[in-house]
Design an enzyme around this catalytic site. Structure first.
Site, short mmCIF file in Angstrom:
data_model
loop_
_atom_site.label_atom_id
_atom_site.label_comp_id
_atom_site.label_asym_id
_atom_site.label_seq_id
_atom_site.Cartn_x
_atom_site.Cartn_y
_atom_site.Cartn_z
N GLY A 104 4.12 -0.34 -0.96
CA GLY A 104 4.12 -0.77 -2.16
C GLY A 104 5.61 -0.61 -3.09
O GLY A 104 6.21 -1.20 -3.81
N TYR A 139 0.88 -1.51 -0.42
CA TYR A 139 -0.15 -0.25 -0.36
C TYR A 139 0.81 1.50 0.32
O TYR A 139 1.96 1.62 0.15
CB TYR A 139 -1.12 0.15 0.29
CG TYR A 139 -2.41 1.34 1.39
CD1 TYR A 139 -1.47 2.06 0.68
CD2 TYR A 139 -2.66 0.63 2.16
CE1 TYR A 139 -3.52 2.89 0.19
CE2 TYR A 139 -3.77 2.03 1.82
CZ TYR A 139 -4.31 2.41 1.50
OH TYR A 139 -5.12 3.91 1.40
N CYS A 140 0.71 2.34 -0.92
CA CYS A 140 1.04 3.39 -1.36
C CYS A 140 2.54 3.27 -1.00
O CYS A 140 3.02 2.47 -2.22
CB CYS A 140 1.06 4.25 0.02
SG CYS A 140 1.50 5.81 0.32
N ILE A 141 3.60 3.43 -0.24
CA ILE A 141 5.02 3.61 -0.23
C ILE A 141 5.70 2.33 -0.01
O ILE A 141 6.26 1.75 -0.23
CB ILE A 141 5.73 4.95 0.55
CG1 ILE A 141 7.27 4.63 0.40
CG2 ILE A 141 5.13 3.85 2.64
CD1 ILE A 141 8.05 6.00 1.30
N PHE A 169 -1.39 -1.37 -4.17
CA PHE A 169 -3.14 -0.17 -3.49
C PHE A 169 -2.11 1.13 -3.76
O PHE A 169 -1.36 1.47 -2.99
CB PHE A 169 -3.28 -0.53 -2.46
CG PHE A 169 -4.01 -1.81 -1.78
CD1 PHE A 169 -4.70 -2.26 -2.52
CD2 PHE A 169 -4.72 -2.03 -0.62
CE1 PHE A 169 -5.09 -3.51 -3.01
CE2 PHE A 169 -5.15 -3.30 -0.45
CZ PHE A 169 -5.35 -4.06 -1.01
#
Length: 611
Positions: free
Chosen positions: A347, A343-345, A371
């Protein structure tokens, strides 16, 4: 006396009845209180200045001087553009005066300019009254003229300078809105008269509290901070901490089905904020929902770092985060391969890790979902306004002077500035001018629950990704390997959000094209949070999918052929992942394997407070 029980109710309606005159005695008494509290406020503020180490002081920490110098040079070089803009402004003012005069004469008149859709600053009915409507429209005409003029003149500037100019000009324009001042906000004036100034007394008390909580800096409350507690009414999905080290705790959640897919699911959230955005409330918890679909869910809960983690690097987060989690999951379940979500960073870290694993022939992650995550930062969105070499140098010096980490409140302030009207000025009006306490809202509590950033890791991330784009361009080195995202051949599910200002959809799409294997790209309605956290039962928003085998060169080409579907994308993701997760096996409970539970979920790391 302060009315701390006064909340901003979602259903409150703006009063339109004729406002009674204030009680002179009560009003005078409250103005005396305002004066006394104002003196205390100024005294407290001044007494705190210089009492704490503020770090190295740089005259231009945001590196704005060059940008505004370039603008002034452009203005001097185009006097005709400036003259034309001035004439346009005066023409608009003339039209506005004529409209206002017609209204005051009792005639119907269409507004010269209206607030943009979604602008909540002028929702009170008082803004439709002749005088305040004129104030509102004067502001809107001037604000749009300023923004358009800067945009027209700065087209010849360097893209970075142009982005800074437009961003900080908007900050200035937003700050000057008449809604932010007592004498030009009809709702505040009405509240002042009706309460004999009690709202201003309460507002100053709120301001003093926020100044105290921020240790000399105003820490605006966005929600009732006493209404929520992690583990009491947030992050409630049952589970256990089954592993921990200096950087993270690994949570395994208790199954709610008799059988589960053989392949476990590992979630790597961002360390910029806390994992329980995925487990806010049972009604919108992604984690609870994934468990109910039959996945054995593991989640990394990052530590809230301080000086003890100052020297932790991006590579440490990979080794002590993802690799340590993979080792622990194998001990807990006996399964070597997992599905992974970043998710976000988180990822971005997952992409870098998968690139290293591909180079080494490590196949422990069988498929990956992302995500709102970027791996190509060429079009990385509004956050880049805070990122250039001088600003990173300044940030490094600040982090070093603070013990080797960036206080979470500084990161939170940067994110809030991206949506200043909603996340800053609306609370200034509510808390300080109307004298109300903010309404309890779980998402804003999470948003306020900030996390710190270790010095070495954060500087590496900003330079390597945002500034140099080295991950996308094959220049990032981790574990002694030069990373190549194209070597990642495993199946990928890529979630993006149409209105995401943190990980813009076009930026996410650019990253999706880097992977060497099959990618299912999806666009969700809404933004960075609501686009991800959208439980199917909510029946909200929509999503777009395309069945193309190969992603087209541009996002626009992909979107042209995409099909819109109502509601949450979670069901499509479940259909995709379930086919890749192996057969069903008896459900595994935390502690069934070789790792004994350490404590109950959500664990202790998530409860650590940032600076």
């Amino acid at each position: 006396m302060s009315d701390k029980g006064h909340k901003t109710g979602a259903g409150e309606k703006a009063g339109t009845a004729e406002t009674p005159l204030p009680d002179p005695t009560a009003f005078a008494a409250n103005m005396m209180k305002v004066s006394a509290r104002s003196q205390r406020l100024i005294s407290d503020f001044l007494s705190r200045q210089g009492t704490e180490d503020q770090g190295p002081q740089i005259p231009d920490p945001m590196n704005l001087a060059q940008a505004f110098t370039s603008l002034m040079t452009a203005v001097a070089a185009h006097p005709q553009k400036v003259a034309d803009a001035q004439m346009s402004l005066w023409a608009n003012y003339l039209d506005l005066w004529q409209t206002a005069a017609s209204r005051m004469a009792g005639n119907e008149a269409a507004p010269k300019v209206a607030p943009e859709r979604g602008d909540k600053r002028f929702k009170d009915a008082g803004w439709n009254e002749a005088v305040f409507d004129f104030i509102k429209q004067s502001y809107l005409v001037t604000a749009r003229w300023i923004m358009e003029t800067v945009h027209d003149i700065d087209t010849e500037l360097e893209p970075k300078d142009r982005q800074k100019l437009e961003f900080y000009t908007k900050q200035f324009v937003d700050a000057l809105s008449p809604s932010n001042f007592v004498m030009t906000n009809p709702e505040v004036l009405r509240a002042t008269v009706e309460s004999n100034g009690e709202n201003l007394v309460r507002g100053l008390e709120n301001l003093l509290e926020d100044l105290e909580r921020g240790k000399g800096k105003i820490a605006i409350r966005q929600t009732d901070l006493d209404a929520f507690e992690v583990g009491r009414n947030l992050a409630l999905t049952p589970g256990k901490v089954i592993y921990q080290n200096d950087l993270m705790q690994l949570l395994q959640y208790t199954p709610t089905t008799e059988t589960v897919y053989r392949q476990p699911l590992l979630i790597i959230p961002p360390w910029i904020n806390k994992f329980y955005i995925l487990d806010l409330q049972p009604k919108n918890s992604f984690i609870k929902w994934a468990v109910a679909q039959g996945y054995t869910v593991f989640v990394v809960s990052w530590v809230n770092p301080d000086e003890r983690q100052a020297d932790k690097t991006f590579e440490d987060y990979m080794k002590e985060g993802i690799f340590a989690a993979l080792d622990a999951i194998e001990k807990a379940t006996g399964e070597r391969q997992v599905s992974a979500i970043g998710y976000c960073i988180g990822g971005t870290l997952l992409t870098a890790t998968l690139s290293l694993m591909a180079a080494r022939g490590d196949d422990r992650i069988a498929n990956a979902t992302f995500f709102a995550s970027q791996s190509d930062f060429k079009e990385a969105g509004e956050l880049t306004v805070f990122i250039d070499e001088p600003q990173i140098d300044h940030l490094e010096e600040q982090m070093k002077s603070r013990g080797g980490y960036l206080e979470g409140s500084k990161m939170a302030n940067a994110f809030n500035m991206l949506r200043s009207n909603d996340l800053i000025w609306s609370f200034v009006v509510n808390n300080y001018l109307l004298g109300k306490d903010p309404f309890p809202f779980d998402l804003l509590y999470w948003n306020s629950d900030s996390t710190n950033m270790p010095y070495r890791m954060h500087a590496f991330y900003l330079r390597e990704c945002y500034l140099k784009n080295n991950l996308a361009e094959g220049r990032m080195v981790l574990g002694g390997e030069k990373l190549d995202v194209g070597k990642i051949k495993i199946p990928i599910y890529m979630q993006s959000s149409k209105e995401d200002h943190i990980a813009p959809v076009k930026s996410v799409y650019r990253g999706a094209k880097l992977y060497g294997g099959p990618v299912r790209f999806m666009v969700a309605g809404s933004g960075h949070i609501a686009g991800v956290i959208n439980h199917p039962d909510a029946n909200k928003y929509q999503h777009w999918l395309s069945e193309v085998r190969k992603l087209p060169p541009t996002f626009e080409q992909w979107f042209e052929k995409a099909t819109e579907y109502p509601g949450s994308w979670w069901l499509d993701w479940d259909k995709w992942l379930s086919r890749k997760s192996g057969p069903k096996v008896p459900a595994r409970k935390p502690g069934d394997g070789k790792l004994a539970p350490i404590e109950d979920a959500p664990g202790s790391y998530v409860k650590m407070k940032g600076g």
